[in-house]
Design a protein around this motif. Structure first.
Motif, PDB file in Angstrom:
ATOM      1  N   ALA A  16       0.707  -1.270  -0.063  1.00 30.97           N
ATOM      2  CA  ALA A  16       0.011   0.097   0.071  1.00 30.97           C
ATOM      3  C   ALA A  16       0.822   1.263  -0.110  1.00 30.97           C
ATOM      4  O   ALA A  16       0.343   2.291  -0.704  1.00 30.97           O
ATOM      5  CB  ALA A  16      -0.997  -0.057   1.102  1.00 30.97           C
ATOM      6  N   ASP A  17       1.869   1.228   0.803  1.00 32.03           N
ATOM      7  CA  ASP A  17       2.596   2.356   0.843  1.00 32.03           C
ATOM      8  C   ASP A  17       3.350   2.832  -0.513  1.00 32.03           C
ATOM      9  O   ASP A  17       3.356   4.086  -0.893  1.00 32.03           O
ATOM     10  CB  ASP A  17       4.109   2.413   1.818  1.00 32.03           C
ATOM     11  CG  ASP A  17       3.213   2.323   3.268  1.00 32.03           C
ATOM     12  OD1 ASP A  17       2.059   2.535   3.544  1.00 32.03           O
ATOM     13  OD2 ASP A  17       4.079   1.821   4.205  1.00 32.03           O
ATOM     14  N   LYS A  18       3.691   1.726  -1.501  1.00 34.26           N
ATOM     15  CA  LYS A  18       4.409   1.971  -2.721  1.00 34.26           C
ATOM     16  C   LYS A  18       3.191   2.511  -3.672  1.00 34.26           C
ATOM     17  O   LYS A  18       3.431   3.436  -4.346  1.00 34.26           O
ATOM     18  CB  LYS A  18       5.014   0.745  -3.223  1.00 34.26           C
ATOM     19  CG  LYS A  18       6.277   0.650  -2.565  1.00 34.26           C
ATOM     20  CD  LYS A  18       7.246  -0.642  -3.228  1.00 34.26           C
ATOM     21  CE  LYS A  18       8.307  -1.029  -2.686  1.00 34.26           C
ATOM     22  NZ  LYS A  18       8.619  -2.537  -3.065  1.00 34.26           N
ATOM     23  N   ALA A  19       2.206   1.868  -3.734  1.00 29.14           N
ATOM     24  CA  ALA A  19       1.217   2.039  -4.433  1.00 29.14           C
ATOM     25  C   ALA A  19       0.429   3.304  -4.368  1.00 29.14           C
ATOM     26  O   ALA A  19       0.110   4.075  -4.987  1.00 29.14           O
ATOM     27  CB  ALA A  19      -0.017   0.980  -4.203  1.00 29.14           C
ATOM     28  N   ARG A  20       0.336   3.718  -2.982  1.00 32.36           N
ATOM     29  CA  ARG A  20      -0.190   5.268  -2.714  1.00 32.36           C
ATOM     30  C   ARG A  20       0.423   6.505  -3.283  1.00 32.36           C
ATOM     31  O   ARG A  20       0.043   7.162  -3.897  1.00 32.36           O
ATOM     32  CB  ARG A  20       0.112   5.394  -1.297  1.00 32.36           C
ATOM     33  CG  ARG A  20      -0.903   6.779  -0.706  1.00 32.36           C
ATOM     34  CD  ARG A  20      -0.939   6.632   0.894  1.00 32.36           C
ATOM     35  NE  ARG A  20      -1.301   5.316   1.449  1.00 32.36           N
ATOM     36  CZ  ARG A  20      -0.566   4.536   2.337  1.00 32.36           C
ATOM     37  NH1 ARG A  20       0.752   5.039   2.556  1.00 32.36           N
ATOM     38  NH2 ARG A  20      -1.126   3.508   2.732  1.00 32.36           N
ATOM     39  N   ILE A  21       1.811   6.242  -3.739  1.00 34.48           N
ATOM     40  CA  ILE A  21       2.764   7.141  -4.193  1.00 34.48           C
ATOM     41  C   ILE A  21       2.200   7.354  -5.752  1.00 34.48           C
ATOM     42  O   ILE A  21       2.060   8.307  -6.216  1.00 34.48           O
ATOM     43  CB  ILE A  21       4.294   6.652  -4.198  1.00 34.48           C
ATOM     44  CG1 ILE A  21       4.786   6.544  -2.931  1.00 34.48           C
ATOM     45  CG2 ILE A  21       4.978   7.979  -5.290  1.00 34.48           C
ATOM     46  CD1 ILE A  21       6.009   6.147  -2.751  1.00 34.48           C
ATOM     47  N   SER A  22       1.747   6.261  -6.562  1.00 31.64           N
ATOM     48  CA  SER A  22       1.361   6.234  -7.621  1.00 31.64           C
ATOM     49  C   SER A  22       0.041   7.178  -7.874  1.00 31.64           C
ATOM     50  O   SER A  22      -0.295   7.513  -8.729  1.00 31.64           O
ATOM     51  CB  SER A  22       1.488   4.879  -8.434  1.00 31.64           C
ATOM     52  OG  SER A  22       0.597   4.119  -7.799  1.00 31.64           O
ATOM     53  N   LEU A  23      -0.649   6.531  -6.917  1.00 31.28           N
ATOM     54  CA  LEU A  23      -2.202   6.999  -6.700  1.00 31.28           C
ATOM     55  C   LEU A  23      -2.217   8.812  -6.528  1.00 31.28           C
ATOM     56  O   LEU A  23      -2.715   9.550  -7.151  1.00 31.28           O
ATOM     57  CB  LEU A  23      -3.078   6.454  -5.820  1.00 31.28           C
ATOM     58  CG  LEU A  23      -3.722   4.968  -6.400  1.00 31.28           C
ATOM     59  CD1 LEU A  23      -4.193   4.105  -5.129  1.00 31.28           C
ATOM     60  CD2 LEU A  23      -4.599   5.292  -7.486  1.00 31.28           C
ATOM     61  N   GLU A  24      -1.427   9.029  -5.497  1.00 31.78           N
ATOM     62  CA  GLU A  24      -1.350  10.429  -5.099  1.00 31.78           C
ATOM     63  C   GLU A  24      -0.636  11.194  -6.215  1.00 31.78           C
ATOM     64  O   GLU A  24      -1.333  12.404  -6.588  1.00 31.78           O
ATOM     65  CB  GLU A  24      -0.682  10.433  -3.695  1.00 31.78           C
ATOM     66  CG  GLU A  24      -1.671  10.307  -2.775  1.00 31.78           C
ATOM     67  CD  GLU A  24      -0.725  10.353  -1.211  1.00 31.78           C
ATOM     68  OE1 GLU A  24       0.344  10.385  -1.257  1.00 31.78           O
ATOM     69  OE2 GLU A  24      -1.720  10.218  -0.254  1.00 31.78           O
ATOM     70  N   ARG A  25       0.119  10.805  -6.806  1.00 23.20           N
ATOM     71  CA  ARG A  25       0.767  11.573  -7.948  1.00 23.20           C
ATOM     72  C   ARG A  25      -0.402  11.889  -9.239  1.00 23.20           C
ATOM     73  O   ARG A  25      -0.556  12.888  -9.616  1.00 23.20           O
ATOM     74  CB  ARG A  25       1.652  10.740  -8.610  1.00 23.20           C
ATOM     75  CG  ARG A  25       3.265  10.879  -7.913  1.00 23.20           C
ATOM     76  CD  ARG A  25       4.223  10.127  -8.841  1.00 23.20           C
ATOM     77  NE  ARG A  25       5.617  10.082  -8.082  1.00 23.20           N
ATOM     78  CZ  ARG A  25       6.132   9.234  -8.102  1.00 23.20           C
ATOM     79  NH1 ARG A  25       6.000   8.131  -8.886  1.00 23.20           N
ATOM     80  NH2 ARG A  25       7.363   9.220  -7.650  1.00 23.20           N
ATOM     81  N   MET A  26      -1.112  10.640  -9.400  1.00 20.87           N
ATOM     82  CA  MET A  26      -2.204  11.058 -10.209  1.00 20.87           C
ATOM     83  C   MET A  26      -3.286  12.085  -9.643  1.00 20.87           C
ATOM     84  O   MET A  26      -3.852  12.917 -10.502  1.00 20.87           O
ATOM     85  CB  MET A  26      -3.158   9.790 -10.387  1.00 20.87           C
ATOM     86  CG  MET A  26      -4.421   9.754 -11.354  1.00 20.87           C
ATOM     87  SD  MET A  26      -5.524   8.400 -11.074  1.00 20.87           S
ATOM     88  CE  MET A  26      -6.232   8.561  -9.441  1.00 20.87           C
ATOM     89  N   LEU A  27      -3.549  12.054  -8.443  1.00 15.81           N
ATOM     90  CA  LEU A  27      -4.700  13.023  -7.828  1.00 15.81           C
ATOM     91  C   LEU A  27      -4.016  14.391  -8.099  1.00 15.81           C
ATOM     92  O   LEU A  27      -4.916  15.315  -8.221  1.00 15.81           O
ATOM     93  CB  LEU A  27      -5.150  12.506  -6.561  1.00 15.81           C
ATOM     94  CG  LEU A  27      -5.585  11.385  -6.333  1.00 15.81           C
ATOM     95  CD1 LEU A  27      -6.034  10.923  -4.878  1.00 15.81           C
ATOM     96  CD2 LEU A  27      -7.202  11.387  -6.942  1.00 15.81           C
ATOM     97  N   GLN A  28      -2.770  14.595  -8.140  1.00 14.57           N
ATOM     98  CA  GLN A  28      -2.047  16.027  -8.241  1.00 14.57           C
ATOM     99  C   GLN A  28      -2.312  16.619  -9.663  1.00 14.57           C
ATOM    100  O   GLN A  28      -2.028  17.659  -9.933  1.00 14.57           O
ATOM    101  CB  GLN A  28      -0.868  15.889  -7.724  1.00 14.57           C
ATOM    102  CG  GLN A  28      -0.871  16.072  -6.040  1.00 14.57           C
ATOM    103  CD  GLN A  28       0.321  15.368  -5.529  1.00 14.57           C
ATOM    104  OE1 GLN A  28       1.589  15.291  -6.103  1.00 14.57           O
ATOM    105  NE2 GLN A  28       0.563  15.181  -4.333  1.00 14.57           N
ATOM    106  N   VAL A  29      -2.350  15.597 -10.526  1.00 16.68           N
ATOM    107  CA  VAL A  29      -2.342  16.139 -12.015  1.00 16.68           C
ATOM    108  C   VAL A  29      -3.415  16.734 -12.353  1.00 16.68           C
ATOM    109  O   VAL A  29      -4.536  16.453 -11.839  1.00 16.68           O
ATOM    110  CB  VAL A  29      -2.085  14.780 -13.153  1.00 16.68           C
ATOM    111  CG1 VAL A  29      -2.414  15.362 -14.307  1.00 16.68           C
ATOM    112  CG2 VAL A  29      -0.765  14.302 -12.854  1.00 16.68           C
ATOM    113  N   GLN A  30      -3.427  18.125 -12.752  1.00 21.22           N
ATOM    114  CA  GLN A  30      -4.750  18.987 -13.034  1.00 21.22           C
ATOM    115  C   GLN A  30      -5.001  18.790 -14.351  1.00 21.22           C
ATOM    116  O   GLN A  30      -4.313  18.628 -15.261  1.00 21.22           O
ATOM    117  CB  GLN A  30      -4.169  20.711 -12.989  1.00 21.22           C
ATOM    118  CG  GLN A  30      -3.499  20.770 -11.597  1.00 21.22           C
ATOM    119  CD  GLN A  30      -4.831  20.682 -10.534  1.00 21.22           C
ATOM    120  OE1 GLN A  30      -5.753  21.097 -10.780  1.00 21.22           O
ATOM    121  NE2 GLN A  30      -4.256  20.005  -9.303  1.00 21.22           N
TER     122      GLN A  30
END
Ligand code: 13P
Ligand code: SF4
Length: 312
Positions: free
Chosen positions: A298-312
């Motif tokens: 989860a800790d590794k996967a979270r990085i890739s999901l949070e990056r997506m949420l930051q893309v405008q």
């Protein structure tokens, strides 16, 4: 269904909805439902959405319990983004065949062959695959995500049809995995031509998970939310719809005066339909099945999901 059976079903659903409202308060729970869920589930949801909107909602909610009415990878994404919350799914058999078409060993091999490439993964994937990923995307933001990545070479998993669509909107080179959605991939050019002949004035709106030759016939191509918005705003009164049948609920709610012809009767994802109102109530009663993602993944996967949420 016979009139009596329909009446009985309506009465049962009324009772189930009352139990659900009570349980929701007791558990401090929020119900999230994907647009492909059964009408009876979408009806009681606090929030309906596509994969992107639901991931965003899961990350933001104050509720202690998230009941995710969708398929397993969606519940996993919610748990990854909200690790301190309890995430329930009405039926844990609700999987996604496309998510199962890519495995960690295969992806690692591809990464070794293309050491300079960045991995962009469609959210329709397991937590283990997301943990091997630079950034996730959904069909709503795929092109923007690709453009945000600081590499001209992209490993794209797992949807070849969406990958093909994205490739047409970027100069970057996509190395595309061979997965696909069994439901959207079922729609053929012949089906679309037949519908166009029957309803010549109806624009064809299509999801990019469909085959490239089908997408090419689209008068409008977009994610589930983009299709909903397009049909809502349009002055046209009927549409041929090239996405999953559950979207009919929101389409008709938004525009009761319009008619929506689904391009075939096969545009039904059986996995999405495994959840129903009865199971939804039961999972809040028993607080089972819960989604679990090993914290290291989860800790590794979270990085890739949070990056997506930051893309405008
Ligand atoms: P969206 O919710 O991103 O439109 O994806 C469609 C889908 O197939 C979800 O499983
Ligand atoms: Fe998976 Fe397709 Fe069903 Fe979505 S519609 S859950 S991509 S099989």
């Amino acid at each position: 269904m016979e009139a009596l059976a329909l009446e009985r079903k309506a009465e049962q659903n009324k009772e189930l909805r009352e139990r659900l409202m009570k349980l929701k308060k007791e558990r401090n729970a929020i119900i999230l439902a994907h647009y492909y869920q059964r009408d009876e589930v979408q009806e009681v949801a606090d929030f309906r959405g596509d994969s992107f909107l639901l991931a965003q909602k899961a990350a933001q909610t104050d509720a202690e319990v998230i009941v995710f009415c969708g398929v397993h990878f969606m519940g996993e994404s919610a748990k990854i983004l909200a690790p301190n919350k309890t995430v329930l799914i009405p039926d844990e058999r609700a999987g996604c065949p496309m998510a199962d078409m890519v495995n960690v060993d295969g992806l690692r091999k591809l990464k070794a062959q293309h050491p300079n490439a960045k991995v962009v993964t469609y959210i329709n994937s397991s937590a283990e695959i997301k943990a091997e990923t630079d950034i996730c995307c959904t069909s709503a933001n795929a092109v923007r995500v690709i453009q945000s990545v600081d590499s001209d070479e992209i490993i794209w998993v797992p949807d070849k049809n969406l990958g093909h669509y994205v490739q047409q909107h970027t100069d970057k080179k996509l190395i595309i995995w061979e997965g696909y959605c069994n439901t959207h991939d079922m729609l053929t050019v012949k089906d679309v031509y037949e519908m166009k002949a029957k309803y010549p004035d109806a624009p064809f709106v299509v999801h990019p998970e469909c085959r490239p030759e089908v997408v090419e016939l689209g008068d409008f191509v977009g994610s589930t939310t983009a299709i909903l918005e397009y049909c809502k705003k349009s002055d046209v009164k009927q549409f041929i719809v090239g996405t999953e049948d559950g979207t009919g609920y929101q389409l008709r709610k938004d525009s009761p005066d319009k008619t929506f012809h689904f391009a075939t009767k096969f545009l039904v994802c059986p996995n999405m339909k495994v959840n129903n109102l009865k199971k939804l109530v039961k999972c809040l009663e028993t607080m089972k099945p819960q989604i679990y993602v090993p914290p290291a993944i989860a800790d590794k996967a979270r990085i890739s999901l949070e990056r997506m949420l930051q893309v405008q």
